[in-house]
Design a protein around this motif. Structure first.
Motif, PDB file in Angstrom:
ATOM      1  N   ASP A  34       0.805  -1.225   0.000  1.00 33.62           N
ATOM      2  CA  ASP A  34       0.000   0.000   0.000  1.00 33.62           C
ATOM      3  C   ASP A  34       0.839   1.278   0.000  1.00 33.62           C
ATOM      4  OD1 ASP A  34      -2.366  -1.348  -0.083  1.00 33.62           O
ATOM      5  OD2 ASP A  34      -2.797  -1.178   2.055  1.00 33.62           O
ATOM      6  N   GLU A  35       2.150   1.129   0.257  1.00 33.11           N
ATOM      7  CA  GLU A  35       3.041   2.298   0.198  1.00 33.11           C
ATOM      8  C   GLU A  35       4.114   2.032  -0.829  1.00 33.11           C
ATOM      9  OE1 GLU A  35       4.815   3.633   3.789  1.00 33.11           O
ATOM     10  OE2 GLU A  35       2.905   4.210   4.685  1.00 33.11           O
ATOM     11  N   TYR A  36       4.480   3.075  -1.565  1.00 30.36           N
ATOM     12  CA  TYR A  36       5.537   2.907  -2.560  1.00 30.36           C
ATOM     13  C   TYR A  36       6.776   3.689  -2.152  1.00 30.36           C
ATOM     14  CZ  TYR A  36       8.256   3.227  -6.818  1.00 30.36           C
ATOM     15  OH  TYR A  36       9.278   3.162  -7.718  1.00 30.36           O
ATOM     16  N   ARG A  37       7.901   2.984  -2.124  1.00 26.70           N
ATOM     17  CA  ARG A  37       9.204   3.632  -1.926  1.00 26.70           C
ATOM     18  C   ARG A  37      10.157   3.081  -2.960  1.00 26.70           C
ATOM     19  NH1 ARG A  37       6.109   6.045   0.585  1.00 26.70           N
ATOM     20  NH2 ARG A  37       6.119   6.657   2.767  1.00 26.70           N
ATOM     21  N   TYR A  38      11.205   3.829  -3.302  1.00 30.62           N
ATOM     22  CA  TYR A  38      12.206   3.296  -4.227  1.00 30.62           C
ATOM     23  C   TYR A  38      12.904   2.108  -3.582  1.00 30.62           C
ATOM     24  CZ  TYR A  38      11.918   7.518  -7.172  1.00 30.62           C
ATOM     25  OH  TYR A  38      11.512   8.519  -8.012  1.00 30.62           O
ATOM     26  N   PRO A 197      18.923  13.113 -11.744  1.00 32.13           N
ATOM     27  CA  PRO A 197      17.760  13.868 -11.252  1.00 32.13           C
ATOM     28  C   PRO A 197      16.859  13.109 -10.272  1.00 32.13           C
ATOM     29  CG  PRO A 197      17.855  13.877 -13.677  1.00 32.13           C
ATOM     30  CD  PRO A 197      18.844  12.873 -13.198  1.00 32.13           C
ATOM     31  N   VAL A 198      17.040  11.801 -10.110  1.00 33.96           N
ATOM     32  CA  VAL A 198      16.110  11.012  -9.280  1.00 33.96           C
ATOM     33  C   VAL A 198      16.353  11.330  -7.798  1.00 33.96           C
ATOM     34  CG1 VAL A 198      15.294   8.691  -8.683  1.00 33.96           C
ATOM     35  CG2 VAL A 198      16.128   9.164 -11.013  1.00 33.96           C
ATOM     36  N   MET A 204      19.927   6.433  -0.622  1.00 32.12           N
ATOM     37  CA  MET A 204      19.533   5.122  -0.090  1.00 32.12           C
ATOM     38  C   MET A 204      20.437   4.001  -0.584  1.00 32.12           C
ATOM     39  SD  MET A 204      15.473   5.530  -0.861  1.00 32.12           S
ATOM     40  CE  MET A 204      14.969   3.852  -0.516  1.00 32.12           C
ATOM     41  N   GLY A 205      21.353   4.323  -1.502  1.00 26.63           N
ATOM     42  CA  GLY A 205      22.256   3.293  -2.032  1.00 26.63           C
ATOM     43  C   GLY A 205      21.617   2.431  -3.108  1.00 26.63           C
ATOM     44  N   VAL A 206      20.402   2.826  -3.562  1.00 25.13           N
ATOM     45  CA  VAL A 206      19.674   2.021  -4.550  1.00 25.13           C
ATOM     46  C   VAL A 206      20.486   1.858  -5.837  1.00 25.13           C
ATOM     47  CG1 VAL A 206      17.684   2.104  -6.132  1.00 25.13           C
ATOM     48  CG2 VAL A 206      17.342   2.482  -3.688  1.00 25.13           C
ATOM     49  N   PHE A 207      21.074   2.959  -6.316  1.00 24.13           N
ATOM     50  CA  PHE A 207      21.744   2.878  -7.610  1.00 24.13           C
ATOM     51  C   PHE A 207      23.079   2.133  -7.520  1.00 24.13           C
ATOM     52  CE2 PHE A 207      18.905   6.598  -8.573  1.00 24.13           C
ATOM     53  CZ  PHE A 207      18.090   5.877  -9.440  1.00 24.13           C
TER      54      PHE A 207
END
Ligand code: HEM
Length: 339
Positions: A34-38, A197-198, A204-207
């Motif tokens: 129900d919640e969206y996060r990267y 630009p994201v 968060m270290g995602v990339f």
């Protein structure tokens, strides 16, 4: 259910694009919670996937095939720079030809066929009335440069990423339906540069984690992820180059037309290692669904409401939803019993 291409509909001007009930049923609704996060939401793209789903094959061909190919031709006519391949990507472009032709012919034999006799290939696309014989690897034997030739016959945008020094570089692509980014601007950039630009995701270290995963993808083991945004009207080409055509659409949303105007836009992104060039082929297959069609599924309606309501302000701004976010949340609230 196998989707048969229907006659050409439009993604501009009178926006005749529509989804059949079958297309709504197989829409890749992207929210597991129900919640969206990267996050690093990458998983193996194991084929064949569930029959009739958008995950069944490497490349999904559906009822919008003819419309999307017509739209691509229009965009390329308006701006040929939507297709770009640096000279060192020639081998990767031929890799793409082989991967696309062999999988399309195997997965959709009613529409496509391929005959291979050494380096003499004959390709037939019965949907677009194309039949060509050529010498594999010799670009002079095709009517168009190899990536453009293939890209005009397969739904979704494509980028070919060159891999060097443990990084990926956006050195080729055919991009006519981007969610607000420009191939010409990003050409030659590295993975973290084009993602510049994201918001939030870098910290968060995602990339960093995603890049490690991607550079290790072996041949024959494609992976996929879903990305999403909202688009006003069923417009495929939301590129910075054409911003004057669509930027003002965002101000046209009212409490009365949310269901018809606002579309959930989902990208099924597949990453596949190319055998000769070691490039990664990145396909971005875009699906659009109006909120009116989306809310015919009560689970999707409820979840869409909760996701939008709890979306961080940085994402609302980055995705360009600021002008109509509140209207959309309010409209969706009637489908959420907890509200
Ligand atoms: C956004 C390209 C892979 C996560 C973007 C953008 C581009 C892009 C051009 C738009 C950036 C802008 O605003 O200008 C690519 C390419 C990939 C790739 C060519 C192939 C290697 C990935 C992967 C992830 C990822 C594997 C996994 C985490 C994201 C996220 C956004 C984004 C979270 C923001 C999307 C949004 O909120 O709408 N990507 N990307 N990308 N990308 Fe990628």
């Amino acid at each position: 259910m196998r989707m048969s291409p229907k006659p050409v509909q439009t993604f501009r001007d009178d926006f005749t694009y529509s989804n059949s009930p079958g297309a709504v049923a197989r829409f890749p609704f992207p929210f597991p919670e129900d919640e969206y996060r990267y996050s690093v939401n990458i998983e193996p793209h194991v084929t064949p996937g569930p029959e009739g789903s958008v995950f069944e094959f490497l490349l999904d061909i559906d009822e919008h095939y003819l419309s999307e190919m017509a739209e691509r031709a229009t965009v390329l006519e308006e701006n040929p720079k939507r297709c770009l391949a640096m000279p060192h990507m020639d081998l990767a472009c031929w890799d793409m030809i082989e991967r696309c032709m062999t999988s399309l012919a195997a997965d959709y034999p009613e529409h496509f066929s391929l005959q291979v006799d050494g380096d003499q290939w004959t390709w037939e696309n019965r949907l677009l009335n194309i039949k060509d014989s050529f010498t594999f690897g010799d670009s002079s034997t095709l009517p168009l440069p190899p990536m453009e030739y293939m890209g005009r016959q397969v739904q979704g945008d494509f980028a070919l990423l060159d891999q060097r020094d443990g990084d990926l570089f956006l050195d080729a692509g055919i991009v006519t339906c981007p969610a607000d980014w420009s191939l010409a601007f990003d050409a030659g950039m590295s993975f973290s540069e084009w993602h510049g630009p994201v918001p939030l995701a870098h910290e968060m270290g995602v990339f960093d984690r995603a890049l490690k995963y991607l550079t290790a993808i072996p041949v024959g083991r494609p992976v996929r992820r879903l990305n999403w945004t909202l688009t006003v009207n069923a417009r495929m080409d939301t590129s910075p180059e054409t911003y004057p055509n669509w930027g003002t659409d965002r101000a046209s949303v009212t409490a009365d037309n949310v269901g018809e105007k606002v579309h959930l836009r989902v990208e099924l992104q597949v990453l596949d290692r190319m055998p000769r060039s070691n490039a990664l082929m990145f396909s971005i297959r875009t699906f659009l669904i109006s909120f009116d069609d989306l809310v015919t599924n009560p689970d999707w309606a409820r979840r869409m409401h909760r996701v939008l309501k709890t979306l961080p302000p940085e994402l609302i701004e980055y995705k360009g939803l600021g002008r109509y976010h509140d209207l959309a949340v309010e409209w969706l609230s009637r489908f959420d019993p907890a509200n």
